[in-house]
Design an enzyme around this catalytic site. Structure first.
Site, short mmCIF file in Angstrom:
data_model
loop_
_atom_site.label_atom_id
_atom_site.label_comp_id
_atom_site.label_asym_id
_atom_site.label_seq_id
_atom_site.Cartn_x
_atom_site.Cartn_y
_atom_site.Cartn_z
CE LYS A 208 -2.20 -1.09 3.87
NZ LYS A 208 -2.99 -1.07 5.23
CE LYS A 210 -2.65 3.43 4.44
NZ LYS A 210 -2.95 3.25 5.59
CB CYS A 429 -8.85 1.45 14.42
SG CYS A 429 -8.84 -0.19 15.44
FE1 SRM Z 1 -5.93 0.40 8.16
C1 SRM Z 1 -5.51 -2.78 7.53
C2 SRM Z 1 -9.29 -0.18 8.62
C3 SRM Z 1 -6.52 3.77 8.12
C4 SRM Z 1 -2.61 0.83 8.79
N1 SRM Z 1 -7.16 -1.30 8.15
C5 SRM Z 1 -6.69 -2.44 7.69
C6 SRM Z 1 -8.07 -3.24 7.53
C7 SRM Z 1 -8.40 -3.11 5.91
C8 SRM Z 1 -7.92 -4.68 7.95
C9 SRM Z 1 -7.41 -5.81 6.81
O1 SRM Z 1 -6.35 -5.55 6.37
O2 SRM Z 1 -8.02 -6.71 6.92
C10 SRM Z 1 -9.21 -2.58 8.60
C11 SRM Z 1 -10.43 -2.95 8.11
C12 SRM Z 1 -11.25 -2.60 9.12
C13 SRM Z 1 -12.79 -2.62 9.02
O3 SRM Z 1 -13.54 -3.39 9.35
O4 SRM Z 1 -13.32 -1.50 8.47
C14 SRM Z 1 -8.47 -1.30 8.35
N2 SRM Z 1 -7.50 1.39 8.31
C15 SRM Z 1 -8.71 1.24 8.44
C16 SRM Z 1 -9.42 2.32 8.90
C17 SRM Z 1 -11.05 2.03 8.39
C18 SRM Z 1 -9.54 2.59 10.27
C19 SRM Z 1 -10.85 3.79 10.77
O5 SRM Z 1 -11.11 3.47 11.88
O6 SRM Z 1 -10.95 4.68 10.38
C20 SRM Z 1 -8.95 3.47 8.12
C21 SRM Z 1 -9.30 3.46 6.69
C22 SRM Z 1 -8.49 4.54 5.90
C23 SRM Z 1 -8.89 4.78 4.45
O7 SRM Z 1 -10.09 5.62 4.31
O8 SRM Z 1 -8.11 4.45 3.61
C24 SRM Z 1 -7.64 2.80 8.25
N3 SRM Z 1 -4.62 1.81 8.38
C25 SRM Z 1 -5.06 3.29 8.62
C26 SRM Z 1 -3.98 4.02 8.78
C27 SRM Z 1 -4.15 5.53 9.17
C28 SRM Z 1 -3.73 6.48 7.90
O9 SRM Z 1 -3.26 5.80 6.83
O10 SRM Z 1 -3.45 7.57 7.94
C29 SRM Z 1 -2.99 3.21 9.16
C30 SRM Z 1 -1.44 3.54 9.46
C31 SRM Z 1 -0.65 4.40 8.48
C32 SRM Z 1 0.03 3.46 7.66
O11 SRM Z 1 -0.37 2.91 6.56
O12 SRM Z 1 1.25 3.18 7.96
C33 SRM Z 1 -3.42 1.87 8.73
N4 SRM Z 1 -4.16 -0.89 8.21
C34 SRM Z 1 -2.93 -0.53 8.26
C35 SRM Z 1 -2.15 -1.68 8.24
C36 SRM Z 1 -0.72 -1.60 8.56
C37 SRM Z 1 0.28 -1.33 7.30
C38 SRM Z 1 1.66 -1.47 7.42
O13 SRM Z 1 2.40 -0.83 6.81
O14 SRM Z 1 1.83 -2.31 8.40
C39 SRM Z 1 -3.20 -2.62 7.99
C40 SRM Z 1 -2.61 -4.31 7.68
C41 SRM Z 1 -2.10 -4.56 6.50
O15 SRM Z 1 -2.13 -3.51 5.49
O16 SRM Z 1 -1.43 -5.42 6.33
C42 SRM Z 1 -4.28 -2.08 7.95
FE1 SF4 Z 2 -6.38 -1.62 11.73
FE2 SF4 Z 2 -7.71 -1.71 14.16
FE3 SF4 Z 2 -8.23 -3.61 12.35
FE4 SF4 Z 2 -5.65 -3.30 13.61
S1 SF4 Z 2 -7.65 -3.74 14.56
S2 SF4 Z 2 -5.99 -3.53 11.40
S3 SF4 Z 2 -5.65 -1.00 13.79
S4 SF4 Z 2 -8.75 -1.51 12.03
#
Ligand code: SRM
Ligand code: SF4
Length: 555
Positions: A208, A210, A429
């Site tokens: 990914k 961003k 989250c």
């Molecule tokens: Fe996230 C994965 C929800 C912002 C870092 N994130 C996920 C998943 C899709 C779980 C999955 O892979 O199966 C979650 C879905 C949950 C659900 O049921 O909705 C999820 N992420 C979210 C959201 C909805 C959280 C929220 O409460 O708002 C945010 C959606 C953003 C959007 O509209 O695109 C969200 N995720 C973020 C952020 C914040 C940001 O980008 O500013 C991060 C940290 C920044 C970063 O990317 O480093 C983030 N999400 C992750 C990661 C860890 C990535 C990594 O580099 O290790 C995962 C897991 C993965 O990618 O393997 C993940």
């Molecule tokens: Fe993102 Fe929260 Fe799901 Fe972890 S538990 S991947 S921080 S939404």
């Protein structure tokens, strides 16, 4: 030579390569009525289309006992560049939430909409509804550039308008070109011309990616948490250029020191006309040099740490044909949202509303879904989803303020007026029941914990303090917990790792203080620290700075 030249590629790389530009067998899987799921390989590909297959974790064990397949459904993430949409688009999302999304939707930490619980046979209709509103979900997830963020409300309306235009252009330039999205979800017509992805190639990015644009003094987008960032530089009310940041990211894995949150570096300054070339060069550098052999090591932050920031800057400059200048001066004062009515410099007004957990649903006394839909019916400006899961009713004519105020009051959406800063800053989250990676509760539990934390703050006469608490259900960092004063990161059901000392408007990471705490232990520790902070802080000293001065966490 990159790691990808010597080690085996990850399975996802093979899936992408064989997918014919993200088609896989998604279309066939949608037609299969026997299961509520799609083929496993396709679950990797649908992410690029903005769709995650999930199952209801609240009933997973019970269904397993009953030998039933998991309760599969899909999450759809709608891309909203800069978080700005029209009232008509808002109403279209509202309609879809009512018809297919369990009468709710969610505002995300990256200024997008999310629907949960969409069942397979309603996926296509939902996607078509989104498209009909002129929004889409392509590249909302997957190994590509995601929704481009932008500070939703700048001090100067003209700078916001200019920065937003650049954010939207960046979004357009970095969106994949594959026609698979149209073919599968919209018109169904197979194209005779071969697909071509000039920027991404057949295997897209290693991971990914961003991008965020911040407009100082606000860092509400947490620009240093992103792979690529642009900090708008304003002179005399005009946008003159951007500082470029690279290599930020939050994601980590418990007990794996090879993974870590990282703040982006400021690598230089460019003019607006250079911004697209610079962004494409950063993407191309990561495409060529990111690690495709280990997904936990595949983000740009690791590419930069492995090869060095000077190598990276030179590579970007060479590819972009741009010499980056030394960064311009800027100062951030906050990474939280602002609430209530705010005057724009163009004579229009903006109303910031606090949405608990970003969850738009009608509940007793707070009818978020209905209230915002009613507002959308009379509103002539725009809606702006904030990076902290809130919403701004934007660009309101002065003559419309009273009508909007009345609707806000009638539906109980004026919560911000009664909340303290620590409540307004808090973020969690999604976690359970939909997130497949959750180890502990977040959105569903944070309000309960905040009541207890609030009682402690009141006891120590600190409830007016501007403290930020962010909670996530696992270490992936979706609510950017490593930038909070107090970060709580899920380790196991009811257990959290506690981080302290972040903040500084999103410019300083916090540090791990203790692991696997239950609620009693969290509250005990906070009680002790709040008491000592109230008694021993220097004038104007923030809680985070105090924890560092007192060496409760390393400075
Ligand atoms: Fe996230 C994965 C929800 C912002 C870092 N994130 C996920 C998943 C899709 C779980 C999955 O892979 O199966 C979650 C879905 C949950 C659900 O049921 O909705 C999820 N992420 C979210 C959201 C909805 C959280 C929220 O409460 O708002 C945010 C959606 C953003 C959007 O509209 O695109 C969200 N995720 C973020 C952020 C914040 C940001 O980008 O500013 C991060 C940290 C920044 C970063 O990317 O480093 C983030 N999400 C992750 C990661 C860890 C990535 C990594 O580099 O290790 C995962 C897991 C993965 O990618 O393997 C993940
Ligand atoms: Fe993102 Fe929260 Fe799901 Fe972890 S538990 S991947 S921080 S939404």
């Amino acid at each position: 030579m990159s790691a990808s030249d010597t080690k085996a590629l990850t399975p996802v790389e093979h899936i992408k390569a064989a997918s014919n530009y993200l088609r896989g067998t998604i279309a066939e899987g949608l037609a299969d009525g026997v299961t509520g799921a799609i083929a496993e390989d396709d679950t990797q590909l649908t992410k690029f289309h903005g769709i995650y297959q999930q199952d209801d974790r609240d009933v997973r064990a019970e269904r397993q006992r009953q030998k039933l397949e998991p309760a599969f459904s899909f999450m759809i993430r709608v891309r909203v560049p800069g978080g700005v949409c029209t009232p008509a688009q808002w109403l279209a999302m509202d309609e879809l939430a009512r018809s297919h999304g369990g009468e709710q939707m969610r505002l995300t930490t990256r200024q997008a909409f999310q629907f949960h619980g969409i069942i397979k046979r309603e996926l296509k209709t939902t996607m078509q509804g989104i498209n009909a509103s002129l929004l889409d979900t392509l590249a909302a997830c997957g190994d590509v550039n995601r929704n481009v963020m932008c500070t939703p409300l700048a001090e100067t309306s003209a700078v916001h308008a200019a920065a937003l235009r650049w954010a939207q252009r960046l979004s357009d330039h970095l969106t994949p070109q594959t026609r698979a999205y149209h073919e599968i979800w919209l018109d169904g017509k197979k194209q005779s011309q071969p697909d071509h992805e000039p920027l991404y190639g057949k295997t897209y990015l290693p991971r990914k990616f961003k991008l965020a644009m911040a407009i100082p003094p606000l860092n509400d987008v947490d620009v240093f948490a992103h792979d690529l960032g642009f900090i708008a530089i304003e002179r005399s009310g005009k946008l003159v250029g951007f500082n470029v940041t690279a290599g930020g990211g939050m994601g980590a894995t418990h007990n794996d020191r090879a993974t870590y949150p990282r703040l982006a570096d400021v690598i230089g300054y460019c003019t607006p006309s250079q911004v697209i070339a610079v962004a494409k060069a950063v993407v191309a550098t990561q495409r060529e040099h990111g690690d495709r052999t280990e997904r936990k090591h595949a983000r740009l932050k690791y590419t930069i740490d492995d090869r060095g920031i000077d190598w990276f800057r030179e590579e970007v400059e060479r590819r972009a044909g741009v010499r980056l200048l030394p960064p311009a001066k800027y100062a951030f004062t906050a990474n939280s949202d602002r609430y209530g009515w705010m005057a724009g410099t163009d004579g229009r007004w903006h109303l910031g509303l606090f949405v608990p957990g970003g969850r738009l649903v009608d509940r007793e006394g707070q009818r978020w879904l209905s209230g915002l839909a009613e507002i959308a019916r009379v509103h002539t400006g725009d809606f702006r989803i904030t990076p902290n899961q809130n919403v701004i009713i934007g660009a309101v004519e002065a003559s419309q303020r009273d009508a909007i105020d009345a609707l806000v009051r009638e539906h109980g959406l004026d919560l911000w007026q009664s909340l303290k800063p620590y409540e307004l800053n808090a973020m969690a989250c999604v976690a359970f029941p939909t997130c497949g990676l959750a180890m502990a509760e977040a959105e569903r539990y944070l309000p309960e914990l905040m009541d207890k934390v609030g009682a402690l703050l009141r006891r120590h006469e600190l409830s007016g303090e501007d403290i930020t608490i962010r909670m996530t259900g696992c270490p992936n960092g979706c609510a950017r917990p490593y930038l909070a004063d107090i970060g709580l990161v899920g380790k196991a059901p009811g257990r959290y790792n506690l981080f302290l000392g972040g903040g500084e408007a999103g410019q300083r990471l916090n540090n791990l203080h203790s692991e696997s705490l239950d609620e009693t232990a969290i509250l005990d520790k906070l009680d002790g620290w709040f008491g000592a902070y109230a008694a021993g802080r220097a004038a104007g000293e923030s809680f985070s700075n105090w924890t560092r001065r007192e060496e409760i966490v390393d400075d």
